[in-house]
Every structure is written in structure tokens, then in C-alpha cells.
Motif scaffolding. Structure first.
Motif, PDB file in Angstrom:
ATOM      1  N   LEU A 157       0.847  -1.187   0.000  1.00 25.31           N
ATOM      2  CA  LEU A 157       0.000   0.000   0.000  1.00 25.31           C
ATOM      3  C   LEU A 157       0.884   1.239   0.000  1.00 25.31           C
ATOM      4  CD1 LEU A 157      -2.558  -1.016   2.802  1.00 25.31           C
ATOM      5  CD2 LEU A 157      -2.778  -1.383   0.334  1.00 25.31           C
ATOM      6  N   THR A 158       0.657   2.124  -0.957  1.00 26.86           N
ATOM      7  CA  THR A 158       1.367   3.400  -0.990  1.00 26.86           C
ATOM      8  C   THR A 158       0.348   4.534  -0.973  1.00 26.86           C
ATOM      9  OG1 THR A 158       1.395   3.587  -3.412  1.00 26.86           O
ATOM     10  CG2 THR A 158       3.215   2.380  -2.374  1.00 26.86           C
ATOM     11  N   GLU A 159       0.776   5.666  -0.475  1.00 29.01           N
ATOM     12  CA  GLU A 159      -0.121   6.831  -0.407  1.00 29.01           C
ATOM     13  C   GLU A 159      -0.644   7.210  -1.789  1.00 29.01           C
ATOM     14  OE1 GLU A 159       1.487  10.234   1.497  1.00 29.01           O
ATOM     15  OE2 GLU A 159       2.223   9.112   3.239  1.00 29.01           O
ATOM     16  N   VAL A 160       0.255   7.274  -2.767  1.00 29.70           N
ATOM     17  CA  VAL A 160      -0.129   7.722  -4.105  1.00 29.70           C
ATOM     18  C   VAL A 160      -1.144   6.766  -4.717  1.00 29.70           C
ATOM     19  CG1 VAL A 160       0.686   8.162  -6.438  1.00 29.70           C
ATOM     20  CG2 VAL A 160       2.055   8.911  -4.488  1.00 29.70           C
ATOM     21  N   GLU A 161      -0.865   5.472  -4.647  1.00 30.29           N
ATOM     22  CA  GLU A 161      -1.747   4.482  -5.255  1.00 30.29           C
ATOM     23  C   GLU A 161      -3.133   4.496  -4.608  1.00 30.29           C
ATOM     24  OE1 GLU A 161      -1.914  -0.358  -6.042  1.00 30.29           O
ATOM     25  OE2 GLU A 161      -0.520   0.492  -4.570  1.00 30.29           O
ATOM     26  N   GLN A 162      -3.169   4.509  -3.271  1.00 34.30           N
ATOM     27  CA  GLN A 162      -4.456   4.475  -2.581  1.00 34.30           C
ATOM     28  C   GLN A 162      -5.209   5.784  -2.729  1.00 34.30           C
ATOM     29  OE1 GLN A 162      -5.673   1.605  -1.490  1.00 34.30           O
ATOM     30  NE2 GLN A 162      -3.734   0.775  -2.261  1.00 34.30           N
ATOM     31  N   SER A 163      -4.488   6.884  -2.826  1.00 33.98           N
ATOM     32  CA  SER A 163      -5.124   8.177  -3.052  1.00 33.98           C
ATOM     33  C   SER A 163      -5.849   8.178  -4.391  1.00 33.98           C
ATOM     34  CB  SER A 163      -4.074   9.284  -3.014  1.00 33.98           C
ATOM     35  OG  SER A 163      -4.665  10.528  -3.316  1.00 33.98           O
ATOM     36  N   THR A 164      -5.192   7.653  -5.417  1.00 30.86           N
ATOM     37  CA  THR A 164      -5.796   7.577  -6.747  1.00 30.86           C
ATOM     38  C   THR A 164      -6.966   6.606  -6.763  1.00 30.86           C
ATOM     39  OG1 THR A 164      -3.668   8.074  -7.788  1.00 30.86           O
ATOM     40  CG2 THR A 164      -5.363   7.045  -9.168  1.00 30.86           C
ATOM     41  N   ARG A 165      -6.773   5.446  -6.168  1.00 29.66           N
ATOM     42  CA  ARG A 165      -7.800   4.396  -6.189  1.00 29.66           C
ATOM     43  C   ARG A 165      -9.058   4.806  -5.439  1.00 29.66           C
ATOM     44  NH1 ARG A 165      -9.439  -0.346  -3.278  1.00 29.66           N
ATOM     45  NH2 ARG A 165      -8.078   0.162  -1.514  1.00 29.66           N
ATOM     46  N   LEU A 166      -8.899   5.437  -4.275  1.00 29.09           N
ATOM     47  CA  LEU A 166     -10.043   5.768  -3.424  1.00 29.09           C
ATOM     48  C   LEU A 166     -10.604   7.164  -3.688  1.00 29.09           C
ATOM     49  CD1 LEU A 166      -8.704   4.252  -0.076  1.00 29.09           C
ATOM     50  CD2 LEU A 166     -10.317   3.220  -1.688  1.00 29.09           C
ATOM     51  N   GLY A 167      -9.846   7.994  -4.434  1.00 27.38           N
ATOM     52  CA  GLY A 167     -10.353   9.312  -4.777  1.00 27.38           C
ATOM     53  C   GLY A 167     -10.232  10.342  -3.668  1.00 27.38           C
ATOM     54  N   TYR A 168      -9.192  10.217  -2.842  1.00 24.65           N
ATOM     55  CA  TYR A 168      -8.944  11.189  -1.773  1.00 24.65           C
ATOM     56  C   TYR A 168      -7.528  11.745  -1.929  1.00 24.65           C
ATOM     57  CZ  TYR A 168     -13.103   9.494   0.679  1.00 24.65           C
ATOM     58  OH  TYR A 168     -14.397   9.159   1.028  1.00 24.65           O
ATOM     59  N   SER A 169      -7.294  12.888  -1.311  1.00 23.20           N
ATOM     60  CA  SER A 169      -5.950  13.454  -1.345  1.00 23.20           C
ATOM     61  C   SER A 169      -5.018  12.616  -0.474  1.00 23.20           C
ATOM     62  CB  SER A 169      -5.969  14.903  -0.845  1.00 23.20           C
ATOM     63  OG  SER A 169      -6.311  14.949   0.537  1.00 23.20           O
ATOM     64  N   ARG A 170      -3.742  12.879  -0.581  1.00 25.51           N
ATOM     65  CA  ARG A 170      -2.765  12.045   0.119  1.00 25.51           C
ATOM     66  C   ARG A 170      -2.807  12.234   1.634  1.00 25.51           C
ATOM     67  NH1 ARG A 170       2.956  12.378  -2.927  1.00 25.51           N
ATOM     68  NH2 ARG A 170       3.469  11.015  -1.164  1.00 25.51           N
ATOM     69  N   THR A 171      -3.217  13.426   2.108  1.00 19.42           N
ATOM     70  CA  THR A 171      -3.203  13.662   3.557  1.00 19.42           C
ATOM     71  C   THR A 171      -4.130  12.723   4.323  1.00 19.42           C
ATOM     72  OG1 THR A 171      -2.567  15.983   3.296  1.00 19.42           O
ATOM     73  CG2 THR A 171      -3.604  15.355   5.376  1.00 19.42           C
ATOM     74  N   PRO A 172      -5.427  12.588   3.966  1.00 20.70           N
ATOM     75  CA  PRO A 172      -6.270  11.641   4.690  1.00 20.70           C
ATOM     76  C   PRO A 172      -5.826  10.194   4.508  1.00 20.70           C
ATOM     77  CG  PRO A 172      -7.444  12.559   2.808  1.00 20.70           C
ATOM     78  CD  PRO A 172      -6.211  13.370   2.987  1.00 20.70           C
ATOM     79  N   VAL A 173      -5.259   9.876   3.333  1.00 19.09           N
ATOM     80  CA  VAL A 173      -4.759   8.518   3.118  1.00 19.09           C
ATOM     81  C   VAL A 173      -3.583   8.250   4.058  1.00 19.09           C
ATOM     82  CG1 VAL A 173      -3.610   6.972   1.481  1.00 19.09           C
ATOM     83  CG2 VAL A 173      -5.557   8.357   0.732  1.00 19.09           C
ATOM     84  N   ARG A 174      -2.692   9.234   4.180  1.00 18.00           N
ATOM     85  CA  ARG A 174      -1.550   9.079   5.083  1.00 18.00           C
ATOM     86  C   ARG A 174      -2.018   8.876   6.524  1.00 18.00           C
ATOM     87  NH1 ARG A 174       0.528  13.878   4.583  1.00 18.00           N
ATOM     88  NH2 ARG A 174       1.529  13.315   2.608  1.00 18.00           N
ATOM     89  N   GLU A 175      -3.011   9.648   6.952  1.00 12.53           N
ATOM     90  CA  GLU A 175      -3.535   9.509   8.315  1.00 12.53           C
ATOM     91  C   GLU A 175      -4.167   8.139   8.521  1.00 12.53           C
ATOM     92  OE1 GLU A 175      -6.214  12.746   8.859  1.00 12.53           O
ATOM     93  OE2 GLU A 175      -4.643  14.280   8.875  1.00 12.53           O
ATOM     94  N   ALA A 176      -4.905   7.677   7.515  1.00  7.81           N
ATOM     95  CA  ALA A 176      -5.562   6.374   7.626  1.00  7.81           C
ATOM     96  C   ALA A 176      -4.526   5.257   7.706  1.00  7.81           C
ATOM     97  CB  ALA A 176      -6.485   6.144   6.429  1.00  7.81           C
ATOM     98  N   LEU A 177      -3.488   5.342   6.899  1.00 13.33           N
ATOM     99  CA  LEU A 177      -2.439   4.324   6.924  1.00 13.33           C
ATOM    100  C   LEU A 177      -1.708   4.333   8.261  1.00 13.33           C
ATOM    101  CD1 LEU A 177      -0.986   4.703   3.306  1.00 13.33           C
ATOM    102  CD2 LEU A 177      -2.375   2.815   4.192  1.00 13.33           C
ATOM    103  N   GLY A 178      -1.566   5.504   8.861  1.00 13.26           N
ATOM    104  CA  GLY A 178      -0.952   5.586  10.182  1.00 13.26           C
ATOM    105  C   GLY A 178      -1.777   4.862  11.225  1.00 13.26           C
ATOM    106  N   ARG A 179      -3.095   4.999  11.145  1.00  8.65           N
ATOM    107  CA  ARG A 179      -3.979   4.310  12.089  1.00  8.65           C
ATOM    108  C   ARG A 179      -3.932   2.805  11.875  1.00  8.65           C
ATOM    109  NH1 ARG A 179      -9.787   7.120  11.899  1.00  8.65           N
ATOM    110  NH2 ARG A 179     -10.195   5.444  13.407  1.00  8.65           N
TER     111      ARG A 179
END
Length: 218
Positions: A26-48
Motif C-alpha cells: 500500500l502506498t499513499e499515491v496508489e491508494q489516493s488515486t484508487r479511493l479518490g482522496y488526497s494524500r493527507t487523509p490517506v496518510r492519516e488512515a495508513l498511520g492508524r
């Protein structure tokens, strides 16, 4: 709900369901594109998810979905027994009898849900979640409840990986029925013993499923 909460909920469910199996990168860029969100919320979610132990660092820029080995399952069930037996015993002492009488009545028909396809299976798991929540509330112990929430996250992952065993699920429904009965009746000893038996049988099933999965992969 915040964007990071939505991303976290989606990724967590995909990991628990096996849509993102162990070893998935899982990478921020890939999941951001796939889920349609910016990288900041994706980064926070991956941290959790990292804090939950569902993912771990694979490199400086990527995370990987963690595996659940037989040793992990054994350790998890050791913790579950310590927590859940105590919770069941406390619930039997402090319960609202009406709550567990209602749950008992519903678990009396739970085996039918197991044979009801994906919809019935989800309804069964929702009922189990209601029982867990009722036991948490009955204990009156916020520290115990918090510890149980953490262990149940990983328990759900193990359970879903072994869920395609209808015979075991019907047996588990009967075990939950007895737990409800014991708590409803205020029988502290039986509540603890019934929970111990349920966890012992669930552990054996989870380990068997894990061994089969490892052999299939190899």
C-alpha cells in the motif's frame, strides 16, 4: 465523518475481508488515486492501520498488509481468553437481564442465519457484535472494554478467514446461545466456562484453517 475516517474504514474493511490480502503493498499515491482522496487523509488512515497492526513498513514509502500466522492466532486467543472470560463473568454479575433474554431468544434461531447465504452470514455476525457490545456495557469497566475493542479487530480478521465452515458456525451459534443464557441467569461460573469452551473451539478451527491456507499457498 472526516475524509481520513472514511479512508480508514474502507481500507480496514478490505483488509479484514481479505480483499487486501497479507503481503499487499500500500502506498499513499496508489491508494489516493484508487479511493479518490488526497494524500493527507490517506496518510492519516495508513498511520492508524499501522497502529492497529494491520499494516507495517515495507520501505520508506510503502506499507504492506501484515500476515496472521499460527503463532499469532495462538497468542491472540491467549489474550482473548484472559479478557473475554473475565468480561463474561462480570457481565453475569452486573447484567440487565432483559438485554440478554432478548439476545438469547435471537441466538436460538441464529443457526438458520448461517445457512442463509452471505446476507444471513452478515446478519449472524451483526448479532455476535450485538452480544459483544452488550457484554461490554454490562461489565461496567471502561478499561476492559477498550482492551476488548483492540483484540476484536484482529479476531474479526481471523474469524473471517475461517468463516466458510458452516458446521463450525452452527456450533458457534449454539455456544453463543449458552453464553447468553448463563449471563441472563446470572450464572457467573457457567458464563466463564461457556466462554472458555467457545474460545477453545474457535481457536482450534482458526488454527486448522490457517494450516490449510499455508499448505494451499505452498
Amino acid at each position: 465523518m472526516r475524509a481520513s475516517d472514511r479512508v480508514y474504514a474502507v481500507l480496514r474493511e478490505e483488509i479484514l475481508d481479505g480483499a487486501l490480502p497479507p503481503g499487499t503493498t500500500l502506498t499513499e499515491v496508489e491508494q489516493s488515486t484508487r479511493l479518490g482522496y488526497s494524500r493527507t487523509p490517506v496518510r492519516e488512515a495508513l498511520g492508524r492501520l499501522t497502529a492497529d497492526g494491520l499494516v507495517e513498513a515495507a520501505s520508506a514509502r510503502a506499507l504492506v498488509v501484515t500476515d496472521v500466522s499460527g503463532d499469532d492466532i495462538s497468542a491472540l486467543y491467549e489474550l482473548r481468553e484472559a479478557l473475554e472470560v473475565s468480561a463474561a463473568r462480570l457481565a453475569a454479575k452486573r447484567r440487565d437481564q432483559r438485554v440478554f433474554a432478548d439476545l438469547h431468544d435471537r441466538f436460538a434461531h441464529a443457526a438458520l442465519l448461517v445457512d442463509g447465504g452471505d446476507t444471513g452470514l452478515q446478519r449472524y455476525y451483526d448479532l455476535v457484535a450485538e452480544l459483544d457490545a452488550a457484554i461490554d456495557a454490562a461489565t461496567g469497566n471502561a478499561y476492559l472494554t477498550q482492551a476488548l475493542r483492540s483484540v476484536r479487530l484482529h479476531s474479526a480478521r481471523v474469524r473471517r478467514s475461517a468463516q466458510r465452515n458452516p458446521e463450525r458456525l452452527r456450533q458457534a451459534a449454539s455456544e453463543h446461545l449458552l453464553i447468553c443464557q448463563a449471563i441472563r441467569d446470572g450464572d457467573v461460573a457457567l458464563a466463564g466456562h461457556a466462554t472458555h469452551v467457545h474460545l477453545s473451539l474457535s481457536r482450534a478451527n482458526a488454527l486448522a484453517a490457517s494450516t490449510h491456507s499455508e499448505k494451499t499457498v505452498s
